[in-house]
Design a protein around this motif. Structure first.
Motif: not given
Length: 145
Positions: A81-88, A94-95
């Motif tokens: 799951v962690r590596y499927r999340l798109d960090q950008k 969050l912003v």
């Protein structure tokens, strides 16, 4: 308006993460790029948990931001799951949530904030648009005012 229970529980979960990894407050603060005093204040509930702390715990320790705020789910995200999340996308969400909170008279309670983050992230993924683009939709704009 935030519930006292949510507020206290989220700060206890910050301490729970540190204890899970067997770190002192000082080591945890350094890993997150915080002063010991600031970090200790988050654990004691003397300061609201900022987006930067959520992001740091996610990036450094794979802590699920939704779990941290609401207690729902698991503390640590499954590696897949962690590596499927798109960090950008997550950063943009969050912003955007932080900007929404700045316009409110009182901060969102932890569960509402977690739900908003999750829903906005999901919409970004489904519509292939940025959080800012989605928030420009007049219907959503009215909801977030």
């Amino acid at each position: 308006m935030s519930s006292t229970t949510d507020h206290e529980d989220s700060h206890q979960r910050v301490a729970q993460v540190r204890e899970h990894f067997g770190l002192s407050q000082d080591k945890m603060a350094r890993q997150l790029g915080l002063s010991l005093r600031a970090y200790a204040n988050y654990e004691r509930g003397e300061r609201a948990i900022p987006i930067e702390l959520l992001r740091g715990l996610y990036e450094q320790f794979s802590v699920d931001p939704v779990w941290l705020l609401s207690g729902d789910g698991n503390m640590i995200l499954d590696r897949d799951v962690r590596y499927r999340l798109d960090q950008k996308t997550l950063d943009g969400v969050l912003v955007s949530v932080e900007r929404i909170e700045q316009r409110l008279e009182a901060p969102l309670d932890a569960k509402k904030k977690a739900r908003l983050i999750g829903l906005l992230y999901e919409q970004c993924q489904l519509l292939r648009e940025s959080a800012e683009q989605i928030l420009k939709d007049s219907r959503i704009g009215r909801l977030t005012r």
